[in-house]
Design an enzyme around this catalytic site. Structure first.
Site, PDB file in Angstrom:
ATOM      1  N   GLU A   4      30.997  13.195 -57.152  1.00 55.18           N
ATOM      2  CA  GLU A   4      31.693  13.385 -58.421  1.00 55.18           C
ATOM      3  C   GLU A   4      31.967  12.090 -59.185  1.00 55.18           C
ATOM      4  O   GLU A   4      32.242  12.119 -60.392  1.00 55.18           O
ATOM      5  CB  GLU A   4      33.014  14.140 -58.198  1.00 55.18           C
ATOM      6  CG  GLU A   4      34.103  13.369 -57.466  1.00 55.18           C
ATOM      7  CD  GLU A   4      34.015  13.475 -55.948  1.00 55.18           C
ATOM      8  OE1 GLU A   4      35.044  13.291 -55.286  1.00 55.18           O
ATOM      9  OE2 GLU A   4      32.901  13.737 -55.436  1.00 55.18           O
TER      10      GLU A   4
ATOM     11  N   HIS B 155      30.939  10.693 -52.209  1.00 49.62           N
ATOM     12  CA  HIS B 155      31.560  11.373 -53.346  1.00 49.62           C
ATOM     13  C   HIS B 155      30.556  11.531 -54.494  1.00 49.62           C
ATOM     14  O   HIS B 155      30.338  10.596 -55.269  1.00 49.62           O
ATOM     15  CB  HIS B 155      32.777  10.586 -53.833  1.00 49.62           C
ATOM     16  CG  HIS B 155      33.948  10.665 -52.916  1.00 49.62           C
ATOM     17  ND1 HIS B 155      34.899  11.667 -52.999  1.00 49.62           N
ATOM     18  CD2 HIS B 155      34.322   9.879 -51.869  1.00 49.62           C
ATOM     19  CE1 HIS B 155      35.806  11.483 -52.067  1.00 49.62           C
ATOM     20  NE2 HIS B 155      35.478  10.415 -51.352  1.00 49.62           N
TER      21      HIS B 155
ATOM     22  N   CYS C 244      33.368  14.503 -48.307  1.00 49.66           N
ATOM     23  CA  CYS C 244      34.177  13.502 -47.608  1.00 49.66           C
ATOM     24  C   CYS C 244      35.087  14.181 -46.568  1.00 49.66           C
ATOM     25  O   CYS C 244      34.613  14.657 -45.554  1.00 49.66           O
ATOM     26  CB  CYS C 244      34.963  12.658 -48.600  1.00 49.66           C
ATOM     27  SG  CYS C 244      35.641  11.141 -47.882  1.00 49.66           S
ATOM     28  N   TYR C 245      36.398  14.253 -46.815  1.00 51.96           N
ATOM     29  CA  TYR C 245      37.288  14.942 -45.885  1.00 51.96           C
ATOM     30  C   TYR C 245      36.824  16.382 -45.694  1.00 51.96           C
ATOM     31  O   TYR C 245      36.974  16.957 -44.604  1.00 51.96           O
ATOM     32  CB  TYR C 245      38.728  14.919 -46.420  1.00 51.96           C
ATOM     33  CG  TYR C 245      39.741  15.609 -45.528  1.00 51.96           C
ATOM     34  CD1 TYR C 245      40.433  14.895 -44.548  1.00 51.96           C
ATOM     35  CD2 TYR C 245      40.009  16.961 -45.668  1.00 51.96           C
ATOM     36  CE1 TYR C 245      41.362  15.529 -43.725  1.00 51.96           C
ATOM     37  CE2 TYR C 245      40.933  17.600 -44.863  1.00 51.96           C
ATOM     38  CZ  TYR C 245      41.612  16.880 -43.889  1.00 51.96           C
ATOM     39  OH  TYR C 245      42.529  17.513 -43.079  1.00 51.96           O
TER      40      TYR C 245
ATOM     41  N   LYS D 297      40.692  14.935 -71.152  1.00 55.57           N
ATOM     42  CA  LYS D 297      40.785  14.517 -72.550  1.00 55.57           C
ATOM     43  C   LYS D 297      39.528  14.855 -73.342  1.00 55.57           C
ATOM     44  O   LYS D 297      39.604  15.321 -74.482  1.00 55.57           O
ATOM     45  CB  LYS D 297      41.051  13.008 -72.619  1.00 55.57           C
ATOM     46  CG  LYS D 297      41.203  12.460 -74.024  1.00 55.57           C
ATOM     47  CD  LYS D 297      42.528  12.849 -74.660  1.00 55.57           C
ATOM     48  CE  LYS D 297      43.658  12.093 -74.024  1.00 55.57           C
ATOM     49  NZ  LYS D 297      44.945  12.334 -74.736  1.00 55.57           N
TER      50      LYS D 297
ATOM     51  N   ASP E 290      46.578  15.470 -77.594  1.00 57.26           N
ATOM     52  CA  ASP E 290      46.952  16.557 -76.701  1.00 57.26           C
ATOM     53  C   ASP E 290      47.933  17.531 -77.342  1.00 57.26           C
ATOM     54  O   ASP E 290      47.706  18.740 -77.373  1.00 57.26           O
ATOM     55  CB  ASP E 290      47.549  16.002 -75.410  1.00 57.26           C
ATOM     56  CG  ASP E 290      46.655  14.955 -74.764  1.00 57.26           C
ATOM     57  OD1 ASP E 290      45.439  14.984 -75.029  1.00 57.26           O
ATOM     58  OD2 ASP E 290      47.175  14.109 -74.011  1.00 57.26           O
TER      59      ASP E 290
ATOM     60  N   GLY F  32      40.051  13.725 -49.273  1.00 60.30           N
ATOM     61  CA  GLY F  32      41.489  13.587 -49.068  1.00 60.30           C
ATOM     62  C   GLY F  32      41.799  12.318 -48.302  1.00 60.30           C
ATOM     63  O   GLY F  32      40.920  11.734 -47.659  1.00 60.30           O
TER      64      GLY F  32
END
Length: 519
Positions: free
Chosen positions: A170, A168, A82-83, A375, A226, A55
């Site tokens: 991710e 991070h 992280c945060y 996506k 989409d 964050g």
């Protein structure tokens, strides 16, 4: 849904949805909730584990995001990122301070203690950091598991089943990030890899049937991936009680209005009502130059057109004792996180017409079957639904269409210019075999005129920018190094064939710091 679930509590990081996406890549179901969600709602999901996201705030800020600290004592494994690490340290009696030097970007982490989280990973790892605060004193019972040259990079209290990292995992820049997340989800949480497109389709079809009941739904169809997948998915649930409405908003690509109708009716067998409202939209856009206002104008007019069309269908259905009550949209996760704080206190970058600007008095209730997907996941769902690759491999196109690729005022003449230039870009990218290799490729019309020479005559015409990016999910992107010959051909054709454009430039900005679209 009867699957193993990892709950991600969002503290406002722009990377939060990437955590969910990474976990789903190895077929473990993940759900993102605001960090402020009641503890009972987390427990109700019976999670196998909980992840605390990063964050933008400091734990000492007056409005610092926080979750119920009791989540740390639920008895399921917790991973702070992280945060999330700083939240764990702060709320369990440790100390967090402002770092002497903010770590942002690539960093090297050394593993200093054995832990299941780092099992099978190298002792030294290249990671991605983005923090201004750091842990200075660990809570009782915690040990240091990893460090950089000047900061704490990992901690753990295995007795309490809590792990945390300052970097991070991710993001793609952390090379062993996927392995770390796998260790947490599969080894520590013992989650089952039972979330598949088949599961998603089955659960979504059941949910939509329950939502709609005996009613009817209208789908906002654009012809893109989409909305097309959303339409086919909802049609699978309620059959011919879905009416797809395709609106020409005046800012579609060249010949798009005719092409989409043909593809949707003949290719997918959908019931499509086509509405040419181009004059209506362009009138509303007259004099509007602010990009956010453009999006709001198009979003509001989009709903107004739908209300008008719904009224016609209402009249037809009333005689049968039925009602149209639902509006289907192809909203995706990136739309949501970049537009609002729905999943936590995320910083707003821009609004999307799918999720912003909806009138309070809108007559239709929303169905957004894809709003928790990225996506690439949507394409996987489409393939499982048997949809043709021609539709599924289409590059993303913004809801507000060419309006956000025309900088300044949107007029019919400027739309026509950009349509011609954009058609050349797309056709040459396809001819070079690059269409499926880049995430997006398109033209942008700039409100800048420059002097040129054509046929020994002076010209004074618009500048066109070419944008092509490579990305996995649209959350981050790098500019695509298109071959010079392709750029040469595109430039030559645009200047020669599109009267009104005499200069072509190429955008080499990545996201961040830029966005993929110019507005």
């Amino acid at each position: 849904m009867d699957t193993s679930t990892i709950v991600i509590l969002d503290f406002g990081s722009q990377y939060t949805q990437l955590i969910a996406r990474r976990i789903r890549e190895f077929n473990v179901f993940s759900v993102v909730l605001p960090c402020t969600v009641p503890l009972e709602q987390v427990r109700a999901l019976q999670p196998k584990g909980v992840i605390l996201s990063g964050g933008p705030c400091s734990v000492y800020d007056a409005d610092a995001p926080a979750t119920d600290p009791a989540v740390l004592a639920m008895g399921v494994p917790v991973l702070g990122i992280c945060y999330g690490l700083q939240f764990v340290v702060h709320h369990l009696g440790g100390k967090v301070e402002s770092a002497p030097a903010r770590e942002y970007g690539h960093a090297q982490v050394s593993v200093v203690s054995e832990t299941p989280l780092f099992r099978g990973l190298p002792e030294t790892m290249d990671v991605w950091m983005s923090h201004g605060d750091e842990a200075k004193a660990l809570p009782e019972g915690f040990v240091l598991t990893a460090k950089t040259s000047n900061a704490v990079a990992g901690i753990a209290n295995e007795a309490r089943r809590i792990w945390a990292v300052q970097f991070h995992p991710e993001v793609a820049h952390t090379r062993q990030g996927m392995e770390l997340l796998k260790n947490f989800c599969l080894e520590i949480c013992v989650a089952k890899q039972d979330w598949t497109p088949e599961h998603f389709i089955q659960a979504t079809v059941e949910r939509v049937r329950a939502q709609v009941g005996d009613g009817h739904a209208i789908c906002g169809l654009s012809g893109g991936v989409d909305s097309s997948v959303a339409a086919v998915l909802v049609a699978k649930a309620i059959g011919n009680r879905l009416t797809c409405i395709f609106v020409n908003n005046g800012v579609l690509r060249k010949d798009e209005f005719a092409k989409v109708q043909r593809t949707m009716r003949e290719g997918l067998g959908l019931n499509v009502v086509a509405v040419d409202a181009s004059d209506r939209f362009l009138t509303k856009l007259a004099g509007v130059t602010d990009p956010e206002q453009k999006r709001k104008v198009i979003g509001n007019e989009f709903i107004a057109v739908f209300d008008d069309e719904a009224a016609k269908i209402f009249e037809a259905e009333k005689s049968a004792g039925e009602e149209v009550a639902w509006l289907v949209q192809g909203t995706l996760y990136p739309d949501v996180i970049e537009s609002s704080s729905v999943h936590g206190p995320s910083h707003t970058i821009k609004s999307h017409h799918n999720v912003g600007g909806l009138p309070e008095n809108m007559k239709l209730k929303l169905i957004e079957p894809l709003r928790d997907l990225f996506k690439d996941e949507v394409r996987r769902i489409g393939r499982d639904l048997g949809m043709p690759e021609e539709i599924l491999e289409r590059q993303p196109f913004p809801g507000p269409g060419l309006a956000v690729r025309i900088l300044g005022e949107v007029t019919a003449d400027r739309v026509a210019l950009l349509q011609e230039a954009d058609e050349i870009v797309v056709s040459e990218i396809k001819a070079a075999g690059l269409y499926r290799k880049v995430w997006q490729s398109f033209a942008v019309l700039l409100p800048v005129k420059s002097v040129g020479v054509m046929g020994d005559q002076r010209t004074y015409a618009y500048t066109c920018a070419i944008r092509a990016v490579e990305s996995e999910d649209g959350m981050t992107a790098d500019w695509a190094p298109l071959p010079y010959e392709v750029l040469r051909t595109i430039s030559s054709r645009i200047v020669s064939e599109v009267r009104g454009i005499n200069r072509v430039v190429y955008d080499i900005t990545s996201k961040p710091p830029g966005t993929i679209e110019w507005e």
